[in-house]
Every structure is written in structure tokens, then in C-alpha cells.
Enzyme design. Structure first.
Site, PDB file in Angstrom:
ATOM      1  N   TYR A 161     -31.214  -5.516   9.614  1.00  0.00           N
ATOM      2  CA  TYR A 161     -30.282  -5.670   9.154  1.00  0.00           C
ATOM      3  C   TYR A 161     -29.385  -6.507  10.268  1.00  0.00           C
ATOM      4  O   TYR A 161     -28.535  -8.070   9.548  1.00  0.00           O
ATOM      5  CB  TYR A 161     -29.700  -4.978   8.677  1.00  0.00           C
ATOM      6  N   LYS A 168     -20.961  -8.347   5.819  1.00  0.00           N
ATOM      7  CA  LYS A 168     -20.840  -6.742   4.347  1.00  0.00           C
ATOM      8  C   LYS A 168     -19.936  -5.695   3.849  1.00  0.00           C
ATOM      9  O   LYS A 168     -19.670  -5.727   3.476  1.00  0.00           O
ATOM     10  CB  LYS A 168     -22.086  -6.243   3.906  1.00  0.00           C
TER      11      LYS A 168
END
Length: 260
Positions: A161, A168
Site C-alpha cells: 500500500y 490515508k
């Protein structure tokens, strides 16, 4: 106190959904759920390439406002809200489903992420939500609900990720601080954290198929979520039934986030 809930439950609500890319996108799931439940829609598309895929969706969802919005251009944002104010006079729901990072930075580890790539990812994927919220808040004259889309990798390390994890995490923090700052205006703000979904944005992640398979294996409910699961959950949060909920990060992942 009992609530007088109209049927359909979002009847006469005005919703702006930013980030519809195609029929597989989370933003489309939200827009479709809102439409089914009676809301009127404003949709935005990123560029001429996405317009090809999204124009038929705007017609399908009977969206009277359909405009370009480049998240890096403040004049695009201002044009969208100016038209909403002119045609509707108010806004009830905002969905921010916008995320981007340069491919070379997204597919490399965090140590190898360039400063410019990190800055671009943060600006487009995170601060654009703050910019949209700033413009939306004055139109939410009787309160409203704002949503942004996060992922489990904001709070736990998810291999591959990469830079989007810290980005995020910042986005979820922004949602909490906006919930605090806008609460006195009866505007509620939520970060939504769906399980992995086969969207165009996700296709840029390395070994994404492995993430999908692992999520399905670990989910207590035994299956993956889809874009309509996300849309209906957001629709619920936008109703008076959720009037005392704000600042939440809501996991819509079949329970994956509770597993060790």
C-alpha cells in the site's frame, strides 16, 4: 424523540459526488444508492478520458449537474459549487472519492517515495477534501454530511500500500478535525474505510489480487464487499437516523478490520 423519516429516505436531498470514474468506482456506488433513495445528484469527472465512461452514468442517474473537476484546480471546484448554489441554493451531502499518486511512487516502498510524489499524493488524495469541505460548508445551511474514502492501510501496515498508507492516515485525521470544526453547523463528517474493491484506482497497487483474496479469506462474513455496500452505508449516515454520529471512521469490510 421519534423521527419523521420520509420515504424514500433521501427524498429532496442534494448530493455532490466527486470521483466517479466508471461503473466500478466507489463514488458510483454512492451516487447510485443516493439516487435510489430519492436524492438529486451532482456528479463530477476528472478529465475528458473519464468523461467517456461517466457521461452515460450521469444520464442513468438523472444528474442535472455534471461537470469537470480537476482536484488540483481551485477554479474547477469553485465553478462546481457556484453552479450548485445557483441551481439548488443548498447542498446536503458531499462525497470525496479522489485519490492519486505517481505510479513510480505508488509501486515503490515508502523509503523510495520522492518528495514531489509524496506531496502530490497528499495534495490530491487528502487536502482536496479540505478544499471541497471549505466550499461545501456554506451551502449546508441546515446541516449536512460529508464523506471521504479511506482504507485499512491508514491504520495498519498493508504490504504494497506504500505511500497511500500515510496519506490515508492524514485523510482520516482531517475528517476528525473537520467534524470538530463543522459540528456547530450541524455538519457531520465521516471517513469511510471499505475493504479492498476492484476499482480503477486499486489496479495501480502492486499485487492487488493478493489483497482481495486475503480479505475474502479473513472476513468473518466470508465474502468481499461491493460498491453498493459502501453506497447504502453512506446513505444511512446521511439520514437523521445517524444524526448523532460524526467523526467516525466506518469500516465496511465484512469484519476484516477486527481480525488479528
Amino acid at each position: 424523540m421519534s423521527l419523521d423519516i420520509p420515504r424514500p429516505i433521501l427524498k429532496d436531498k442534494k448530493a455532490l459526488v466527486c470521483g466517479v470514474a466508471n461503473e466500478h468506482s466507489i463514488a458510483y456506488g454512492c451516487a447510485k444508492a443516493f439516487h435510489e433513495l430519492g436524492a438529486q445528484l451532482a456528479l463530477t469527472y476528472a478529465n475528458d478520458k473519464t468523461k467517456t465512461h461517466t457521461e452515460p452514468l450521469a444520464r442513468e442517474l438523472e444528474a442535472p449537474i455534471y461537470m469537470p473537476l480537476d482536484a488540483t484546480r481551485l477554479d474547477d471546484m469553485e465553478a462546481v459549487f457556484s453552479r450548485i448554489e445557483k441551481e439548488w441554493g443548498r447542498l446536503d451531502i458531499l462525497v470525496h472519492s479522489i485519490a492519486w499518486a505517481p505510479k513510480e511512487d505508488l509501486q515503490g516502498g515508502l523509503l523510495d517515495c520522492s518528495a514531489s510524489g509524496f506531496g502530490q499524493a497528499m495534495d490530491i488524495s487528502c487536502h482536496s477534501f479540505v478544499r471541497l469541505a471549505r466550499l461545501a460548508a456554506p451551502l449546508m445551511k441546515e446541516g449536512g454530511t460529508m464523506f471521504t474514502m479511506s482504507y485499512y492501510g491508514a491504520n495498519k501496515v498493508v504490504p504494497n500500500y506504500n505511500v497511500m498508507g500515510p496519506v490515508k492516515a492524514a485523510l482520516e485525521a482531517c475528517a476528525r478535525y473537520l467534524a470538530y470544526e463543522l459540528g456547530q453547523k450541524q455538519i457531520r463528517v465521516h471517513a469511510i474505510s471499505p475493504g479492498p474493491l476492484q476499482t480503477r484506482a486499486a489496479s495501480g497497487l502492486k499485487d492487488f489480487d493478493l489483497m482481495l483474496n486475503e480479505a475474502a479469506r479473513r472476513a468473518p462474513l466470508g465474502e468481499l464487499v461491493d460498491i453498493m455496500d459502501v453506497g447504502y452505508s453512506c446513505a444511512f449516515l446521511a439520514t437523521p437516523l445517524a444524526r448523532r454520529l460524526s467523526g467516525e471512521t466506518l469500516y465496511i469490510d465484512g469484519g476484516v478490520n477486527i481480525m488479528a
